[in-house]
Design a protein around this motif. Structure first.
Motif, PDB file in Angstrom:
ATOM      1  N   TYR A 158     -36.662 -29.507 -39.478  1.00  0.00           N
ATOM      2  CA  TYR A 158     -35.558 -30.106 -40.237  1.00  0.00           C
ATOM      3  C   TYR A 158     -35.250 -29.215 -41.441  1.00  0.00           C
ATOM      4  O   TYR A 158     -36.158 -28.857 -42.198  1.00  0.00           O
ATOM      5  N   CYS A 159     -33.998 -28.831 -41.590  1.00  0.00           N
ATOM      6  CA  CYS A 159     -33.612 -27.881 -42.646  1.00  0.00           C
ATOM      7  C   CYS A 159     -33.046 -28.629 -43.849  1.00  0.00           C
ATOM      8  O   CYS A 159     -32.016 -29.307 -43.738  1.00  0.00           O
ATOM      9  N   LEU A 160     -33.713 -28.504 -44.989  1.00  0.00           N
ATOM     10  CA  LEU A 160     -33.290 -29.186 -46.212  1.00  0.00           C
ATOM     11  C   LEU A 160     -32.549 -28.181 -47.086  1.00  0.00           C
ATOM     12  O   LEU A 160     -33.082 -27.113 -47.395  1.00  0.00           O
ATOM     13  N   VAL A 161     -31.317 -28.507 -47.464  1.00  0.00           N
ATOM     14  CA  VAL A 161     -30.486 -27.539 -48.181  1.00  0.00           C
ATOM     15  C   VAL A 161     -29.996 -28.100 -49.515  1.00  0.00           C
ATOM     16  O   VAL A 161     -29.367 -29.162 -49.545  1.00  0.00           O
ATOM     17  N   GLY A 162     -30.287 -27.387 -50.594  1.00  0.00           N
ATOM     18  CA  GLY A 162     -29.736 -27.729 -51.899  1.00  0.00           C
ATOM     19  C   GLY A 162     -28.379 -27.068 -52.080  1.00  0.00           C
ATOM     20  O   GLY A 162     -28.181 -25.926 -51.657  1.00  0.00           O
ATOM     21  N   GLN A 163     -27.424 -27.770 -52.685  1.00  0.00           N
ATOM     22  CA  GLN A 163     -26.045 -27.296 -52.933  1.00  0.00           C
ATOM     23  C   GLN A 163     -25.354 -26.893 -51.629  1.00  0.00           C
ATOM     24  O   GLN A 163     -24.732 -25.841 -51.541  1.00  0.00           O
ATOM     25  N   GLY A 164     -25.461 -27.750 -50.620  1.00  0.00           N
ATOM     26  CA  GLY A 164     -24.893 -27.414 -49.321  1.00  0.00           C
ATOM     27  C   GLY A 164     -23.672 -28.249 -48.966  1.00  0.00           C
ATOM     28  O   GLY A 164     -23.575 -29.414 -49.329  1.00  0.00           O
ATOM     29  N   ARG A 165     -22.743 -27.627 -48.263  1.00  0.00           N
ATOM     30  CA  ARG A 165     -21.592 -28.339 -47.691  1.00  0.00           C
ATOM     31  C   ARG A 165     -21.750 -28.413 -46.173  1.00  0.00           C
ATOM     32  O   ARG A 165     -22.625 -27.756 -45.608  1.00  0.00           O
ATOM     33  N   VAL A 166     -20.868 -29.168 -45.537  1.00  0.00           N
ATOM     34  CA  VAL A 166     -21.007 -29.437 -44.101  1.00  0.00           C
ATOM     35  C   VAL A 166     -21.137 -28.152 -43.290  1.00  0.00           C
ATOM     36  O   VAL A 166     -22.008 -28.028 -42.426  1.00  0.00           O
ATOM     37  N   ALA A 167     -20.276 -27.163 -43.585  1.00  0.00           N
ATOM     38  CA  ALA A 167     -20.201 -25.978 -42.728  1.00  0.00           C
ATOM     39  C   ALA A 167     -21.451 -25.108 -42.798  1.00  0.00           C
ATOM     40  O   ALA A 167     -21.615 -24.191 -41.990  1.00  0.00           O
ATOM     41  N   ILE A 168     -22.353 -25.388 -43.735  1.00  0.00           N
ATOM     42  CA  ILE A 168     -23.579 -24.582 -43.784  1.00  0.00           C
ATOM     43  C   ILE A 168     -24.422 -24.828 -42.537  1.00  0.00           C
ATOM     44  O   ILE A 168     -25.237 -23.989 -42.138  1.00  0.00           O
ATOM     45  N   GLY A 169     -24.178 -25.939 -41.868  1.00  0.00           N
ATOM     46  CA  GLY A 169     -24.863 -26.222 -40.606  1.00  0.00           C
ATOM     47  C   GLY A 169     -24.496 -25.227 -39.514  1.00  0.00           C
ATOM     48  O   GLY A 169     -25.257 -25.038 -38.557  1.00  0.00           O
ATOM     49  N   ASP A 204     -22.611 -26.034 -30.265  1.00  0.00           N
ATOM     50  CA  ASP A 204     -22.595 -24.581 -30.376  1.00  0.00           C
ATOM     51  C   ASP A 204     -22.171 -24.130 -31.786  1.00  0.00           C
ATOM     52  O   ASP A 204     -21.136 -23.489 -31.961  1.00  0.00           O
ATOM     53  N   PRO A 205     -22.963 -24.480 -32.789  1.00  0.00           N
ATOM     54  CA  PRO A 205     -22.584 -24.162 -34.166  1.00  0.00           C
ATOM     55  C   PRO A 205     -22.539 -22.658 -34.421  1.00  0.00           C
ATOM     56  O   PRO A 205     -23.471 -21.942 -34.059  1.00  0.00           O
ATOM     57  N   LEU A 206     -21.435 -22.198 -35.009  1.00  0.00           N
ATOM     58  CA  LEU A 206     -21.236 -20.784 -35.358  1.00  0.00           C
ATOM     59  C   LEU A 206     -20.381 -20.749 -36.612  1.00  0.00           C
ATOM     60  O   LEU A 206     -19.485 -21.590 -36.750  1.00  0.00           O
ATOM     61  N   PRO A 207     -20.647 -19.791 -37.521  1.00  0.00           N
ATOM     62  CA  PRO A 207     -19.770 -19.698 -38.696  1.00  0.00           C
ATOM     63  C   PRO A 207     -18.303 -19.581 -38.261  1.00  0.00           C
ATOM     64  O   PRO A 207     -17.990 -18.859 -37.318  1.00  0.00           O
ATOM     65  N   GLY A 208     -17.428 -20.318 -38.914  1.00  0.00           N
ATOM     66  CA  GLY A 208     -16.008 -20.273 -38.587  1.00  0.00           C
ATOM     67  C   GLY A 208     -15.535 -21.487 -37.786  1.00  0.00           C
ATOM     68  O   GLY A 208     -14.340 -21.634 -37.538  1.00  0.00           O
ATOM     69  N   ARG A 209     -16.468 -22.369 -37.390  1.00  0.00           N
ATOM     70  CA  ARG A 209     -16.047 -23.595 -36.694  1.00  0.00           C
ATOM     71  C   ARG A 209     -15.138 -24.423 -37.621  1.00  0.00           C
ATOM     72  O   ARG A 209     -15.362 -24.493 -38.822  1.00  0.00           O
ATOM     73  N   SER A 210     -14.132 -25.073 -37.055  1.00  0.00           N
ATOM     74  CA  SER A 210     -13.234 -25.891 -37.873  1.00  0.00           C
ATOM     75  C   SER A 210     -13.675 -27.350 -37.807  1.00  0.00           C
ATOM     76  O   SER A 210     -14.454 -27.737 -36.941  1.00  0.00           O
ATOM     77  N   ASN A 211     -13.145 -28.158 -38.721  1.00  0.00           N
ATOM     78  CA  ASN A 211     -13.513 -29.573 -38.750  1.00  0.00           C
ATOM     79  C   ASN A 211     -13.051 -30.301 -37.492  1.00  0.00           C
ATOM     80  O   ASN A 211     -13.629 -31.316 -37.125  1.00  0.00           O
ATOM     81  N   ALA A 212     -12.019 -29.772 -36.837  1.00  0.00           N
ATOM     82  CA  ALA A 212     -11.541 -30.401 -35.605  1.00  0.00           C
ATOM     83  C   ALA A 212     -12.567 -30.251 -34.484  1.00  0.00           C
ATOM     84  O   ALA A 212     -12.497 -30.926 -33.460  1.00  0.00           O
ATOM     85  N   GLU A 213     -13.542 -29.338 -34.677  1.00  0.00           N
ATOM     86  CA  GLU A 213     -14.567 -29.114 -33.653  1.00  0.00           C
ATOM     87  C   GLU A 213     -15.838 -29.917 -33.931  1.00  0.00           C
ATOM     88  O   GLU A 213     -16.863 -29.704 -33.307  1.00  0.00           O
ATOM     89  N   ARG A 214     -15.747 -30.827 -34.922  1.00  0.00           N
ATOM     90  CA  ARG A 214     -16.919 -31.653 -35.249  1.00  0.00           C
ATOM     91  C   ARG A 214     -16.600 -33.126 -35.011  1.00  0.00           C
ATOM     92  O   ARG A 214     -15.444 -33.535 -34.993  1.00  0.00           O
TER      93      ARG A 214
END
Lengths: 271, 459
Positions: A158-169, A204-214
């Motif tokens: 489980y990855c715990l992230v400080g100062q993180g937004r959704v797309a960091i996933g 299939d999480p990859l940098p650049g995914r849009s919110n429409a893909e979540r």
């Protein structure tokens, strides 16, 4: 010391609204009454209290070590990470930096990329309310985990992230070669909901995914969507995403919620 | 393109083109910093402002900041520019234009006649070298009056939108908030719901509900369900009694595309609403919302600063003779506008809209992650009252329980009316007096038990 003056009934009263009973139809702040045309003292201070709680929630720092310990106590492995937004002020003003890992965190995950990948990674990020995460993420993790383990899912630490937004996933999911990412994150506090948790699922999480893909499950808290209902919906979405190899607008969160007794059976520790 | 430059002390500042000059001259904004467009130093910002002040207004007609060929908003601005209206200020620089606006002889009549000659970029440019008091003073001289079932924007009047939102669109919950607002004298700009469920069925249901309330109690106001124009057009096809067409608009073709609209669609929507002929004292049928930062958040700002993009959105709005236009100034969040930036942005938006001839109101608002509070909202609200703002929002207790942000309350509108002696729209004022809700135009009377409106939410 002088004796305080005795409280007298001055007769000064804010005027009440005869329709204040209509509050049974809405949580809106209606029927507040008035002093002249202005808001009465009591209602003014109630509002200030709600706003103070919301501001405190936004500024509250995510205690990552404590959360990691709480997971350890349940025999759950975790990794402690941070975004490129080093502090709260930067995080608020620079959403772009909250979406990427800092160098140290990135190196830590890169050192794990030799591993075989996994079916799902859970990311627990403070977002705009660390309070939401600290209060509500652990029950959701436990309830979903019991089912996932039984169904044979390979779950990353489980990855715990400080100062993180959704797309960091997306970055985390890509580095860990996860088929799915689930981000549990504090939502923007409302005046009456300083601790609302959101869950975002991305296939299939990859940098650049849009919110429409979540897919998103919102308002997870006892006064909103309770833990068992949230866990049920999340598991349904995860299974669907895995089977159909997609997430986002093509995937509908349409499973009818089972009756309370049935939910209780599925998630026995939810009571 | 020649470019612009200026030497301040020992430092020479170069600005490669007009849009760069506008961006560097823009007062500090977190959204411009996020986009990498803001001045690098306070001195560079003032150097840009000095350069901008020396720039002729004519430059904004000669140099399009978004290419004419690729952007229909630019084409609208250039093609609809009124040379004759522009003539009185045509020889002026931006700095001279500020002085001209502030001069005694420049009155309401002159400013009304000027509006079609001013482009959004000219309005944005002059605002960047104006202080808050300058913008308040000039806005106060502008009068823009619009009509549907009442008359909004007259001198000495302040209207309010009653915003009875509910997280599940529950009809009883919505009705309870409407009753509360009417009892506090709010709702003459519009009774406007942001639906929680945004589809055609829900639009039809809510439009019918609002129409029934307005008819039953003979309220001289108009209703609106703030859904996409395509939903409202379908609702009209199904026979729904739509008063006003709502749409969010932005200042570039690409940003509007991200909202699912273009100028042709807005024209169709307006015609659909006009065809119902539901206005009784006028036919302004459009309601637009805007807000600084929307083009950047849609990745379609073309290197234009957010305040100039916002002014271009007003260029879009004025082509459709709206009844109401408001910026939702603090809604977008602190990454675009934070803390005190919200206050100046609200005054700028109102000023630029009024100068361009729009019936400007304002959603004075903030979110909980912005460094702002009720005192900041009071400051902006009071400034806008002084500036002659056409309308503000009325949300129960300032707390929108559906959109999760803080706007202005019914009490806030009463405060402004009492302080500045501002009355509601005349038709609505008469109704408030008849129904015993108001006395003397700006004050609430004590409502008798058994008041007919009290039945509104129990039906």
């Amino acid at each position: 010391m002088a004796k305080p003056p005795a409280r007298t009934n001055s007769g000064v009263r804010a005027q009440r609204d005869s329709w204040s009973t209509l509050r049974r139809f809405t949580s809106a702040r209606i029927g507040l009454g008035r002093a002249g045309g202005s808001i009465p003292t009591r209602e003014l201070l109630e509002f200030q209290l709600a706003h103070a709680r919301a501001r405190d929630a936004v500024n509250h720092a995510f205690d990552v070590p404590a959360f990691s310990e709480a997971l350890s106590a349940k025999q759950i492995d975790s990794l402690s990470l941070g975004s490129a937004a080093g502090d709260r002020h930067t995080f608020i003003q620079r959403p772009d930096l909250g979406r990427i890992l800092d160098d140290e965190s990135k190196a830590l995950l890169q050192s794990k990329t030799g591993d075989q990948g996994c079916d799902v990674v859970f990311v627990i990020a403070d977002g705009l309310s660390a309070l939401a995460v600290e209060r509500h993420a652990l029950p959701v993790i436990e309830m979903t985990r019991a089912h996932l383990v039984r169904e044979g899912w390979r779950i990353a630490p489980y990855c715990l992230v400080g100062q993180g937004r959704v797309a960091i996933g997306d970055e985390i999911g890509a580095l860990l070669q996860a088929q799915l990412s689930v981000v549990l994150i504090g939502e923007r506090p409302g005046l009456s909901s300083p601790d609302s948790l959101g869950a975002y699922l991305t296939f299939d999480p990859l940098p650049g995914r849009s919110n429409a893909e979540r897919n998103c499950i919102s308002n997870i808290r006892p006064e909103g969507l309770d833990y068992a209902a949230a866990a049920f919906k999340l598991l349904h979405l995860m299974r669907q995403a895995r089977a159909r190899k997609l997430s986002g607008i093509a995937l509908k969160e349409d499973a009818p919620l089972p009756a309370p007794a049935e939910l209780q059976k599925l998630f026995p520790n939810s009571a | 393109m020649a470019g612009y430059s200026r030497t301040v002390g020992a430092q020479r500042y170069n600005f490669s083109d007009l849009k760069t000059l506008l961006a560097k001259a823009s007062p500090a904004r977190s959204g411009d910093r996020l986009a990498g467009l803001a001045a690098d130093s306070e001195e560079e910002r003032v150097a840009a402002q000095m350069t901008l002040a020396d720039t002729p207004l004519q430059s904004f007609l000669d140099e399009a900041i978004v290419p004419y060929e690729s952007d229909e908003v630019t084409r609208l601005i250039i093609d609809s520019h009124d040379e004759a209206a522009f003539a009185p200020v045509a020889p002026l620089t931006v700095g001279e234009f500020r002085d001209w606006l502030l001069d005694y002889p420049t009155d309401s009549k002159i400013l009304s006649a000027l509006a079609p000659g001013i482009t959004p970029e000219m309005a944005a440019a002059v605002s960047k070298i104006m202080r808050i008091q300058d913008m308040v003073l000039v806005s106060g001289k502008c009068r823009v009056v619009t009509r549907f079932r009442n008359t909004i924007g007259l001198q000495g009047r302040l209207s309010s939108r009653l915003q009875p939102n509910h997280p599940t669109d529950d009809p009883k919950g919505i009705a309870a908030s409407i009753l509360d607002g009417l009892m506090y004298g709010c709702g003459d700009a519009v009774i406007g719901i942001n639906p929680a469920t945004d589809n055609v069925d829900q639009t039809v249901m809510l439009v019918n509900m609002l129409d029934e309330i307005i008819q039953t109690y003979g309220i001289p106001t108009q209703s609106c369900v703030l859904t996409h124009v395509t939903n409202a057009m379908q609702a009209i096809e199904r026979g729904a009694p739509v008063d006003l067409m709502f749409q969010s608009v932005a200042g570039t073709e690409a940003a509007n595309e991200s909202f699912g609209i273009n100028l042709g669609l807005l024209d169709e929507a307006r015609k659909a609403a006009l065809s119902l002929e539901r206005g009784t004292v006028g036919s302004n049928v459009m309601y637009f919302e805007t807000g600084q930062g929307s083009a950047l958040s849609a990745n379609s700002h073309h290197g234009i600063d957010q305040q100039t993009c916002e002014a271009r959105a007003y260029g879009v709005a004025r082509a459709f003779s709206p009844l109401l236009v408001n910026s939702v100034v603090g809604f977008i969040g602190p990454e675009y506008l934070d803390g005190r930036e919200i206050i100046r942005a609200g005054v700028e938006d109102h000023f630029c809209g009024k100068l361009l001839g729009l019936p400007m109101g304002m959603d004075v608002c903030y979110t909980n992650h912005a460094d702002a509070d009720q005192d900041d909202m009071d400051t902006l609200l009071t400034l806008l009252g002084a500036a002659g703002c056409n309308f503000v929002m009325g949300v129960p207790g300032a707390d929108d329980i559906m959109l999760n942000y803080q706007s202005t309350s019914f009490h806030d509108a009463l405060y402004l009316r009492q302080l500045l002696g501002l009355k509601p729209a005349p038709e609505f004022e008469a109704w408030l007096e008849q129904t015993g809700i108001f006395e003397n135009g700006t004050r609430l009377s004590t409502v008798a038990s058994g008041h007919p409106l009290l039945g509104l939410a129990e039906r």
